[in-house]
Design a protein around this motif. Structure first.
Motif, PDB file in Angstrom:
ATOM      1  N   VAL A 198       0.841  -1.198   0.000  1.00 11.49           N
ATOM      2  CA  VAL A 198       0.000   0.000   0.000  1.00 11.49           C
ATOM      3  C   VAL A 198       0.875   1.247   0.000  1.00 11.49           C
ATOM      4  O   VAL A 198       2.011   1.218   0.463  1.00 11.49           O
ATOM      5  CB  VAL A 198      -0.960   0.014   1.216  1.00 11.49           C
ATOM      6  CG1 VAL A 198      -1.899  -1.183   1.167  1.00 11.49           C
ATOM      7  CG2 VAL A 198      -0.209   0.025   2.539  1.00 11.49           C
ATOM      8  N   ASP A 199       0.344   2.326  -0.533  1.00 16.71           N
ATOM      9  CA  ASP A 199       1.060   3.602  -0.585  1.00 16.71           C
ATOM     10  C   ASP A 199       0.989   4.342   0.747  1.00 16.71           C
ATOM     11  O   ASP A 199       1.896   5.091   1.087  1.00 16.71           O
ATOM     12  CB  ASP A 199       0.465   4.505  -1.675  1.00 16.71           C
ATOM     13  CG  ASP A 199       0.544   3.873  -3.042  1.00 16.71           C
ATOM     14  OD1 ASP A 199       1.515   3.155  -3.323  1.00 16.71           O
ATOM     15  OD2 ASP A 199      -0.391   4.094  -3.841  1.00 16.71           O
ATOM     16  N   ASP A 200      -0.097   4.167   1.471  1.00 18.92           N
ATOM     17  CA  ASP A 200      -0.353   4.935   2.684  1.00 18.92           C
ATOM     18  C   ASP A 200      -0.921   3.982   3.738  1.00 18.92           C
ATOM     19  O   ASP A 200      -2.105   3.636   3.695  1.00 18.92           O
ATOM     20  CB  ASP A 200      -1.335   6.054   2.341  1.00 18.92           C
ATOM     21  CG  ASP A 200      -1.644   6.993   3.479  1.00 18.92           C
ATOM     22  OD1 ASP A 200      -1.530   6.592   4.656  1.00 18.92           O
ATOM     23  OD2 ASP A 200      -2.033   8.142   3.191  1.00 18.92           O
ATOM     24  N   ALA A 205      -4.019   5.211   5.793  1.00 20.28           N
ATOM     25  CA  ALA A 205      -5.231   5.237   4.969  1.00 20.28           C
ATOM     26  C   ALA A 205      -5.763   3.819   4.765  1.00 20.28           C
ATOM     27  O   ALA A 205      -6.977   3.593   4.801  1.00 20.28           O
ATOM     28  CB  ALA A 205      -4.956   5.904   3.627  1.00 20.28           C
ATOM     29  N   ALA A 206      -4.864   2.861   4.568  1.00 21.65           N
ATOM     30  CA  ALA A 206      -5.288   1.470   4.391  1.00 21.65           C
ATOM     31  C   ALA A 206      -5.897   0.923   5.679  1.00 21.65           C
ATOM     32  O   ALA A 206      -6.936   0.255   5.649  1.00 21.65           O
ATOM     33  CB  ALA A 206      -4.108   0.617   3.946  1.00 21.65           C
ATOM     34  N   ASP A 211      -7.362   2.619   8.040  1.00 24.83           N
ATOM     35  CA  ASP A 211      -8.662   3.267   8.187  1.00 24.83           C
ATOM     36  C   ASP A 211      -9.702   2.633   7.271  1.00 24.83           C
ATOM     37  O   ASP A 211     -10.831   2.357   7.683  1.00 24.83           O
ATOM     38  CB  ASP A 211      -8.534   4.766   7.912  1.00 24.83           C
ATOM     39  CG  ASP A 211      -9.852   5.489   8.115  1.00 24.83           C
ATOM     40  OD1 ASP A 211     -10.404   5.401   9.237  1.00 24.83           O
ATOM     41  OD2 ASP A 211     -10.338   6.121   7.161  1.00 24.83           O
ATOM     42  N   PHE A 212      -9.338   2.375   6.010  1.00 31.36           N
ATOM     43  CA  PHE A 212     -10.251   1.770   5.039  1.00 31.36           C
ATOM     44  C   PHE A 212     -10.742   0.413   5.535  1.00 31.36           C
ATOM     45  O   PHE A 212     -11.944   0.151   5.590  1.00 31.36           O
ATOM     46  CB  PHE A 212      -9.549   1.627   3.687  1.00 31.36           C
ATOM     47  CG  PHE A 212     -10.356   0.920   2.641  1.00 31.36           C
ATOM     48  CD1 PHE A 212     -11.299   1.607   1.895  1.00 31.36           C
ATOM     49  CD2 PHE A 212     -10.167  -0.433   2.383  1.00 31.36           C
ATOM     50  CE1 PHE A 212     -12.044   0.952   0.919  1.00 31.36           C
ATOM     51  CE2 PHE A 212     -10.902  -1.089   1.413  1.00 31.36           C
ATOM     52  CZ  PHE A 212     -11.851  -0.392   0.681  1.00 31.36           C
ATOM     53  N   VAL A 254     -16.353   5.140  -1.539  1.00 30.29           N
ATOM     54  CA  VAL A 254     -15.430   4.065  -1.917  1.00 30.29           C
ATOM     55  C   VAL A 254     -15.537   3.811  -3.421  1.00 30.29           C
ATOM     56  O   VAL A 254     -16.645   3.683  -3.946  1.00 30.29           O
ATOM     57  CB  VAL A 254     -15.748   2.778  -1.122  1.00 30.29           C
ATOM     58  CG1 VAL A 254     -14.915   1.605  -1.620  1.00 30.29           C
ATOM     59  CG2 VAL A 254     -15.514   3.015   0.360  1.00 30.29           C
ATOM     60  N   ASP A 259      -9.097  -0.621  -2.480  1.00 28.27           N
ATOM     61  CA  ASP A 259      -8.609   0.060  -1.284  1.00 28.27           C
ATOM     62  C   ASP A 259      -7.863   1.318  -1.723  1.00 28.27           C
ATOM     63  O   ASP A 259      -7.730   1.581  -2.925  1.00 28.27           O
ATOM     64  CB  ASP A 259      -7.786  -0.878  -0.394  1.00 28.27           C
ATOM     65  CG  ASP A 259      -6.378  -1.178  -0.897  1.00 28.27           C
ATOM     66  OD1 ASP A 259      -5.909  -0.578  -1.887  1.00 28.27           O
ATOM     67  OD2 ASP A 259      -5.727  -2.039  -0.275  1.00 28.27           O
ATOM     68  N   PRO A 260      -7.373   2.142  -0.799  1.00 27.64           N
ATOM     69  CA  PRO A 260      -6.721   3.394  -1.200  1.00 27.64           C
ATOM     70  C   PRO A 260      -5.504   3.217  -2.108  1.00 27.64           C
ATOM     71  O   PRO A 260      -5.153   4.134  -2.841  1.00 27.64           O
ATOM     72  CB  PRO A 260      -6.317   4.026   0.138  1.00 27.64           C
ATOM     73  CG  PRO A 260      -7.338   3.528   1.096  1.00 27.64           C
ATOM     74  CD  PRO A 260      -7.581   2.100   0.652  1.00 27.64           C
ATOM     75  N   ALA A 261      -4.871   2.021  -2.107  1.00 24.77           N
ATOM     76  CA  ALA A 261      -3.720   1.776  -2.976  1.00 24.77           C
ATOM     77  C   ALA A 261      -4.113   1.119  -4.293  1.00 24.77           C
ATOM     78  O   ALA A 261      -3.266   0.870  -5.141  1.00 24.77           O
ATOM     79  CB  ALA A 261      -2.690   0.903  -2.254  1.00 24.77           C
TER      80      ALA A 261
END
Length: 126
Positions: free
Chosen positions: A14-16, A19-20, A22-23, A95, A114-116
């Motif tokens: 994941v990039d963050d 954020a992951a 939290d998601f 989402v 997901d955020p990534a």
């Protein structure tokens, strides 16, 4: 704390990491197993699934060849009781959906990201 070998584990790059976390915890019902800040890693669980969220500086990400670092077609598969309600709730939360609702002989499914950009399949058995 439950032993990590009690779970089936999947690693997502994941990039963050925050954020992951939290998601997965706020939107998909996962619980935090560990989140050793400021490490670029956390793991969350849902039932017997342990999802390892590895940021760019984590050893899991560093071990991955550069040409394989983006999200792929693989995904985790989460069974839900009411897919229509989940779709409505997640759309309201903003989402991004990556597919339309698909029905097959075993049930119905839809993909979210997901955020990534990693895929998560939400599945309601027939």
């Amino acid at each position: 704390m439950t032993s990590p070998d009690a779970y089936a584990s999947v690693r997502y790059l994941v990039d963050d990491v925050p954020a992951a976390v939290d998601f997965y915890t706020s939107l998909l019902g996962f619980e935090i197993l560990s989140n050793p800040a400021p490490a670029a890693f956390a793991d969350v669980t849902r039932g017997p699934l342990r999802l390892l969220l590895s940021g760019a500086a984590s050893s899991g990400a560093r071990a991955t060849p550069g040409d394989l670092s983006g999200p792929g077609r693989n995904r985790i598969h989460l069974v839900v009781d009411d897919l229509d309600a989940e779709i409505e709730r997640l759309r309201a939360a903003g989402v991004p959906f990556r597919s339309e609702l698909v029905a097959g002989p075993g049930g119905r499914q839809i993909l979210v990201a997901d955020p990534a950009g990693n895929l998560v399949e939400l599945f309601q058995p027939r």
